[in-house]
Design an enzyme around this catalytic site. Structure first.
Site, PDB file in Angstrom:
ATOM      1  N   ASP A   1     -35.009  77.468  30.974  1.00 56.40           N
ATOM      2  CA  ASP A   1     -35.168  78.914  30.906  1.00 56.40           C
ATOM      3  C   ASP A   1     -33.817  79.611  31.088  1.00 56.40           C
ATOM      4  OD1 ASP A   1     -36.992  81.432  31.224  1.00 56.40           O
ATOM      5  OD2 ASP A   1     -35.684  81.472  32.984  1.00 56.40           O
TER       6      ASP A   1
ATOM      7  N   LYS B   1     -31.590  82.024  28.301  1.00 54.25           N
ATOM      8  CA  LYS B   1     -30.990  83.330  28.592  1.00 54.25           C
ATOM      9  C   LYS B   1     -29.478  83.283  28.423  1.00 54.25           C
ATOM     10  CE  LYS B   1     -34.723  84.287  31.850  1.00 54.25           C
ATOM     11  NZ  LYS B   1     -35.143  84.040  33.260  1.00 54.25           N
TER      12      LYS B   1
END
Lengths: 437, 437
Positions: B201, B205
């Protein structure tokens, strides 16, 4: 696409920095803006003074009014500061159909309402990101990034000079006058430091932030302003012993009874993020309903940081050159006919906690008298620190931290305490905030 | 002006939060955007499920493809997450001429290049502020606020789950498994926590932030990714004793030899601002040439913070509805035909400092062997911490901090150290960064 043509009013620290930044990052800026952004003209007081190599392709004008009317300029950047002639020049530029970018917080704080109205009529954009917190994009953040939020309040270290002085007083144990002289020697404070150390500069910025956060017209005149002049090294020290640091904060907060707008030295818990912000750095803590607490931190002054904000505004305008004016981001975040003149709370009615320092005769019963007065005013005490008197000294320093209380009650208590025969001189009072709202 | 009509794909945590925020702050949002922003349709998996009062005026559709083609919708907000059917729906919405807002970091990281190209052809806007760092407007900051700067690098705590676990390991002295179970119980970690704790994750980003910061296409596949799974409580403790805290950082940095893109647990000096960021909070530190270091801090996940970013994007699009597409802020900050495929540095060639922990027989000469190997690889040592062995134990923990060194040299040294007969098991290695660039 054609270059966007910039006219700079002023080639001093900020003007020179802007010229240099646009030249140095010209390629990346053109890749971002979709077209080159070029300084074509600049007005200077002394056209004969030697300039850097970046100025070689810039046409220098001695008359700034010639610049603001020049038909070959798209955006005027006002970087001279002060109220006049900056105000007249900005209004003339707007009326000549130029977009305007300014770094001038005093101008926006005092005359923003007038300037925005003129710009709205003329259909031009006015950018002023550089007016608050230097290069930190705090205006963009409040106006756009948090636009879905109801903003409940904000608190900021928005004057680097004061923060530098307070940091030096704490870290180096300097008294105020020495720390100020240091700051002046290093160029962090001006020869006349009044605007910075008396809180006026911070109040300029706070009034701009509050208008944008709450959707109300600028109201600098209603900001309660206290600076750090004459702050005692003793209080910085005692605050530290009690677990607090002194910061000059600008605070804007909605309450049910009205908006708080205040600039003053504030005790903050040592572990609070804002208490870690040292030296000339700025930081703004924002409380908003959807996001919660968020913090924005960076350099608040200087040629580079200020130019960073000026150039961001220039790029914004270049990117939006074709937008119809009604769809631009509104100057004060909310559309001009949807601003609300919210009531501003007088400082007497503001509620905060307090640090009180009194000088008392070292004898029994004094503390009983003082705490009785506080109890009469319904002021409850969070902590008491009583220092041993130095040998041969008959007076002792007593420091009290109160819980949150309405300011008027504290003022009345202080007047009664100062009237006690056992109390020597004035009671020092400083506000204390945990910024947990 | 007419209301802008929103169709929500998904009414789960983020979709429900967005609906609620638009209703709660509807008046302030209309004052900011110049027109009301209204959710008119939403697609849900189970149309029969009871919904909150905000959903009363929303037409629920069982078929999300009906929503993306609906003629009475201006902007589609994709809030279902995952790659498919989110990708197909977003592309269908774009091809139907809808503007799109999404909170989907996996989708943008993997398919952003394709989505932006489709949007460019269709002349619609795609907003994805919510995809990175929740409600912190970090994409807007990089794309607009710092647009005048050459961005040299950034480092962020951009996964709240991992940061919560690391904070608990440090503050409560928990081991990894217990801290993870705690996070799951509190809803900070999902039943299958892999994406969060394995760094995926954060890498999604980071790839988005890096593309915007440096003006290059998205390249998720080239991010070096290590998570916090199985991190030892012992190392968190030793790091603390040496004055450091462990954080899962996403780091993107320009170097002369290429761009560093890496997610891994990192030792940070305890006094560094990023080291103070605890719990599920996110923060991003940006290094840029004009502004210097700036920091952006706030809630990185949850219904409110994510909805804050979704609604900010909706307002941006509403404000700019009339702008011609070529003048919108480019998706990746730089215009699509001016992106540059910068070389990405393989992790072997990255230079950082290291924390090394070895388990050694408690006898003379071991340290001499180890330091000889390090010297052979030109690795200089900043600190050594040797713990007394517990009573009756023949092995001792030795912790070494190195100065900055190329990763390949450390890997070779570790292989040689592990081959020493006096060394037991694997050498634990963690990168250490002062983030002073």
């Amino acid at each position: 696409m054609n270059a966007v043509r910039i006219g700079l009013l002023g080639l001093g620290t900020v003007g020179g920095g802007t010229l240099e930044l646009l030249a140095r990052n010209g390629d990346e800026i053109a890749r971002r803006a979709g077209r080159p952004i070029r300084v074509t003209h600049a007005s200077v007081r002394d056209a004969g003074r030697p300039r850097g190599p970046q100025a070689a392709n810039v046409q220098l004008l001695a008359d700034p009014f010639e610049l603001v009317h020049h038909p070959q300029i798209d955006i005027v950047a006002e970087l001279i500061g002060g109220i006049e002639p900056a105000r007249a020049l900005v209004l003339a530029a707007i009326n000549a159909g130029k977009h305007v970018v300014t770094a001038n917080k005093a101008l926006i704080a005092h005359h923003g309402n007038e300037i925005f109205e003129a710009a709205r009529r003329a259909g031009v954009a006015v950018g002023f990101e550089a007016a608050v917190a230097g290069g930190i994009p705090i205006i963009k953040t409040l106006r756009e990034g948090l636009a879905g939020n109801r903003i409940q309040g904000l608190a900021g270290i928005i004057n680097g000079t004061s923060n530098y002085i307070l940091t030096q007083m704490r870290d180096a144990g300097l008294d105020f006058a020495t720390a100020l002289a240091d700051a002046q020697r290093l160029g962090y404070a001006e020869a006349d430091p009044s605007f910075d150390i008396d809180g006026v500069d911070a109040a300029h910025k706070l009034s701009i932030l509050a208008a944008i956060a709450f959707g109300m017209p600028l109201c600098f005149d209603q900001v309660h302003v206290e600076g750090i002049r004459g702050l005692s090294a003793m209080d910085v020290d005692y605050a530290g012993q009690l677990g607090y640091r002194l910061k000059l904060l600008g605070i804007a907060r909605r309450t049910e009874r009205g908006v708080q707008l205040r600039v003053h030295p504030t005790l903050l818990p040592q572990r609070h993020l804002l208490a870690q912000v040292d030296g000339v750095i700025n930081a703004v803590l924002v409380d908003s309903d959807a996001l919660g607490q968020s913090l924005y931190y960076g350099a608040g002054a200087g040629a580079g940081p200020t130019a960073s904000a000026v150039v961001a505004d220039l790029i914004d305008i270049a990117r939006a050159l074709t937008i119809d004016p009604e769809h631009r981001v509104p100057y004060l975040a909310f559309h001009h006919d949807r601003l609300q003149a919210l009531p501003i709370l007088p400082i007497d009615a503001v509620e905060t906690a307090f640090y009180l320092r009194l000088t008392a005769l070292d004898r029994p019963g004094v503390l009983a008298d003082v705490t009785r007065i506080l109890a009469d005013q319904h002021i409850s005490i969070e902590a008491i620190l009583q220092k041993e008197p130095p040998p041969g000294e008959s007076h002792v320093a007593v420091i009290l931290l109160t819980h949150t209380v309405r300011e008027r009650a504290v003022r009345e208590a202080i007047a009664r305490i100062e009237a006690l025969p056992s109390i020597d001189g004035r009671v020092v009072s400083l506000r204390l905030d945990h910024l947990e709202h």
